[in-house]
Design an enzyme around this catalytic site. Structure first.
Site, mmCIF file in Angstrom:
data_model
loop_
_atom_site.group_PDB
_atom_site.id
_atom_site.type_symbol
_atom_site.label_atom_id
_atom_site.label_comp_id
_atom_site.label_asym_id
_atom_site.label_seq_id
_atom_site.Cartn_x
_atom_site.Cartn_y
_atom_site.Cartn_z
ATOM 1 N N HIS A 22 -0.917 -8.809 3.140
ATOM 2 C CA HIS A 22 0.116 -8.133 2.339
ATOM 3 C C HIS A 22 1.455 -8.795 2.653
ATOM 4 C CE1 HIS A 22 1.873 -4.016 0.848
ATOM 5 N NE2 HIS A 22 2.645 -5.043 0.517
ATOM 6 N N HIS A 24 4.605 -10.639 0.351
ATOM 7 C CA HIS A 24 5.208 -11.103 -0.901
ATOM 8 C C HIS A 24 5.964 -12.376 -0.567
ATOM 9 C CE1 HIS A 24 4.497 -7.165 -2.885
ATOM 10 N NE2 HIS A 24 4.600 -6.730 -1.632
ATOM 11 N N HIS A 202 -0.605 -1.905 -5.012
ATOM 12 C CA HIS A 202 0.224 -1.049 -4.171
ATOM 13 C C HIS A 202 0.014 0.391 -4.659
ATOM 14 C CE1 HIS A 202 2.166 -4.733 -3.020
ATOM 15 N NE2 HIS A 202 3.160 -4.141 -2.389
ATOM 16 N N GLU A 205 2.713 4.204 -1.359
ATOM 17 C CA GLU A 205 3.828 3.750 -0.505
ATOM 18 C C GLU A 205 4.925 4.808 -0.656
ATOM 19 O OE1 GLU A 205 5.800 0.203 -1.907
ATOM 20 O OE2 GLU A 205 6.903 -0.117 -0.034
ATOM 21 N N ASP A 283 4.719 -7.567 4.664
ATOM 22 C CA ASP A 283 5.293 -7.177 3.370
ATOM 23 C C ASP A 283 6.384 -8.161 2.925
ATOM 24 O OD1 ASP A 283 5.331 -5.610 1.106
ATOM 25 O OD2 ASP A 283 6.382 -3.907 2.000
ATOM 26 N N ASP A 284 7.623 -7.936 3.377
ATOM 27 C CA ASP A 284 8.759 -8.791 3.010
ATOM 28 C C ASP A 284 9.526 -9.109 4.291
ATOM 29 O OD1 ASP A 284 8.684 -8.544 -0.082
ATOM 30 O OD2 ASP A 284 8.530 -6.479 0.633
HETATM 31 N N1 ADE Z 1 7.618 -5.977 -3.976
HETATM 32 C C1 ADE Z 1 7.969 -6.556 -2.826
HETATM 33 N N2 ADE Z 1 7.820 -5.699 -1.814
HETATM 34 C C2 ADE Z 1 7.354 -4.543 -2.325
HETATM 35 C C3 ADE Z 1 6.986 -3.290 -1.789
HETATM 36 N N3 ADE Z 1 7.083 -3.013 -0.493
HETATM 37 N N4 ADE Z 1 6.572 -2.337 -2.646
HETATM 38 C C4 ADE Z 1 6.480 -2.590 -3.944
HETATM 39 N N5 ADE Z 1 6.816 -3.741 -4.504
HETATM 40 C C5 ADE Z 1 7.241 -4.727 -3.703
HETATM 41 ZN ZN ZN Z 2 4.251 -4.932 -0.754
#
Ligand code: ADE
Ligand code: ZN
Length: 345
Positions: A22, A24, A202, A205, A283-284
C-alpha cells in the site's frame, strides 16, 4: 505507555524481508524532489521553499491531505519525472529491505493535466525494471481510479490504459472516500475482473465498515486498503479473520489524517491478535513522516507488548497478501527465517 523496541527487535524490523502493498507512488514525492522537478519543468509552486511546503503538512482529515497531494503531483510532466520519483522510492525501499512492492499510481491526476498516460506508465515501469536489476526488488503497478470522479471517467481511463496492459497487474480505488461508496464503481471493477486484473480498494479508512463489505461483495476485491474501521462491526472482523482477507494497514497515515489520536489507539495489534491478515505499509511516506520501517518502529514503540512473534507474523502476512508467485513467497519465507536465526545467535 511507550518504549523504544530493544536493539535486537529494531534490527529485526529493519532487516527482515517484507513486501510493501500500500504505497501511492505520488505520495513518495519528497518536498526536495517537488522543488527540483518544479524548477526543471518551469512549474510555479505556491510555497517559497521546501521548509514552507513541509510546514503545510498539518492535516485534519483525508481531504486536507489530498488537496496538497494533488498540488504536489502537479510538477510531474515528463516520463523522466515519473522515473525519478519511483527511483527515489526504490532507494528508500532497498534500505528498508522491501523485497517486493505493489505500487499504486493515479493516472487521472496526470492525464487531467494533459500528461500522456504512456509517459506516466513508461517512467514508472522503467524504475521497476531498474529496481529489479540493481536491488533485486520485485514490483508491480496497480492503476487506481479516483473515486471523487465518475465511474464513466474510470471506465474511460481503464480503456485508455489497455495498450499498456503488460505494465500493470490490477486496479484499485482511492481518493475521497466519504460519499463515494464502492458500489459507484461496480461496472468498472466488473470490467477489470473480466480482463483478468487483480482488484483492490481503499475502504474503511474514513468511510464506514459497510464500505468494506460492499467492496468485498460488489467489487469482489481481493484485498482491502486500510480497512481499520472494520472494528465497528464484530461480525465483519470475524469474517475478515475467517476468510483471511488482507488489510493493508498504514499506521502513521491513520494518525496524520486523524483517524486515531495516536498510535497507542491504533487497532492493528488487536486485529493481528484476532487472526486477521493485517500488513504494515507507508501509504504516502513523504507526507506522513516515514517509510515502511518507520511505520514498524513507531507501531512497536507505541505497543510494547509487540515482539519477535508479531514482527515475524507481519512479514509473513505481507508475503501471503501479495500477488507474487508461490515460489517467490516460499523463498521470502526462507529468507525471513534465516534473518531471524542470524539475529538470534
Ligand atoms: N490517495 C493517496 N493516499 C490516499 C489515502 N490514504 N486514502 C485515499 N486516497 C489516497
Ligand atoms: Zn492509500
Amino acid at each position: 505507555m511507550s518504549a523504544s523496541p530493544t536493539p535486537p527487535l529494531r534490527a529485526l524490523l529493519r532487516r527482515m524481508p517484507k513486501a510493501e502493498l500500500h504505497l501511492h507512488i505520488e505520495g513518495s514525492l519528497e518536498p526536495e524532489l517537488i522543488f527540483r522537478l518544479a524548477a526543471r519543468n518551469g512549474v510555479e509552486l505556491p510555497y517559497a521553499d521546501v521548509q514552507a511546503l513541509r510546514a503545510a503538512y498539518a492535516f485534519t482529515d483525508l481531504q486536507s491531505f489530498l488537496d496538497l497531494y494533488y498540488a504536489g503531483a502537479s510538477v510531474l510532466l515528463k516520463e523522466e519525472d515519473f522515473f525519478d520519483m519511483a527511483w527515489a522510492y526504490f532507494e528508500r525501499a532497498a534500505a528498508d529491505n522491501v523485497v517486493h512492492a505493489e505500487i499504486f499510481f493515479d493516472p487521472q491526476t496526470h492525464t487531467a493535466r494533459g500528461v500522456p498516460l504512456a509517459a506516466v506508465i513508461h517512467g514508472l515501469a522503467h524504475a521497476c525494471r531498474r529496481a529489479h536489476a540493481e536491488f533485486g526488488i520485485g514490483s508491480a503497478l496497480i492503476l487506481c481510479f479516483l473515486r471523487h470522479l465518475t465511474e464513466d471517467e474510470a471506465l474511460a481511463t481503464l480503456e485508455e490504459a489497455l495498450p499498456h496492459r503488460q505494465h500493470f497487474i490490477g486496479v484499485g480505488l482511492d481518493s475521497s472516500e466519504r460519499g463515494h461508496p464502492p458500489e459507484k464503481f461496480a461496472r468498472v471493477f466488473a470490467r477489470a475482473r473480466e480482463l483478468g486484473l487483480h482488484c483492490v480498494a481503499h475502504a474503511g479508512e474514513e468511510g464506514p465498515a459497510a464500505y468494506i463489505e460492499t467492496a468485498l461483495d460488489l467489487l469482489q476485491v481481493e484485498r482491502i486498503d486500510h480497512g481499520v474501521r472494520c472494528t465497528e462491526s464484530p461480525a465483519l472482523v470475524q469474517r475478515l479473520a475467517q476468510q483471511r482477507v488482507p488489510l493493508t494497514v498504514c499506521p502513521l497515515s491513520n494518525v496524520k489524517l486523524c483517524v486515531y489520536p495516536d498510535l497507542a489507539a491504533h487497532p492493528l495489534p488487536t486485529l493481528l491478535d484476532a487472526g486477521l491478515c493485517v500488513t504494515v505499509n507507508s501509504d504516502d511516506p513523504a507526507y506522513f513522516g516515514g517509510y515502511v520501517v518507520d511505520n514498524f518502529l513507531a507501531l512497536f514503540e507505541a505497543h510494547p507488548h509487540l515482539g519477535l512473534a508479531q514482527a515475524r507474523q507481519l512479514a509473513l502476512n505481507s508475503f501471503e497478501a501479495s500477488f507474487a508467485s508461490d515460489a517467490r513467497k516460499a523463498r521470502w519465507r526462507r529468507e525471513l527465517e534465516a534473518v531471524i536465526e542470524r539475529l538470534a545467535t
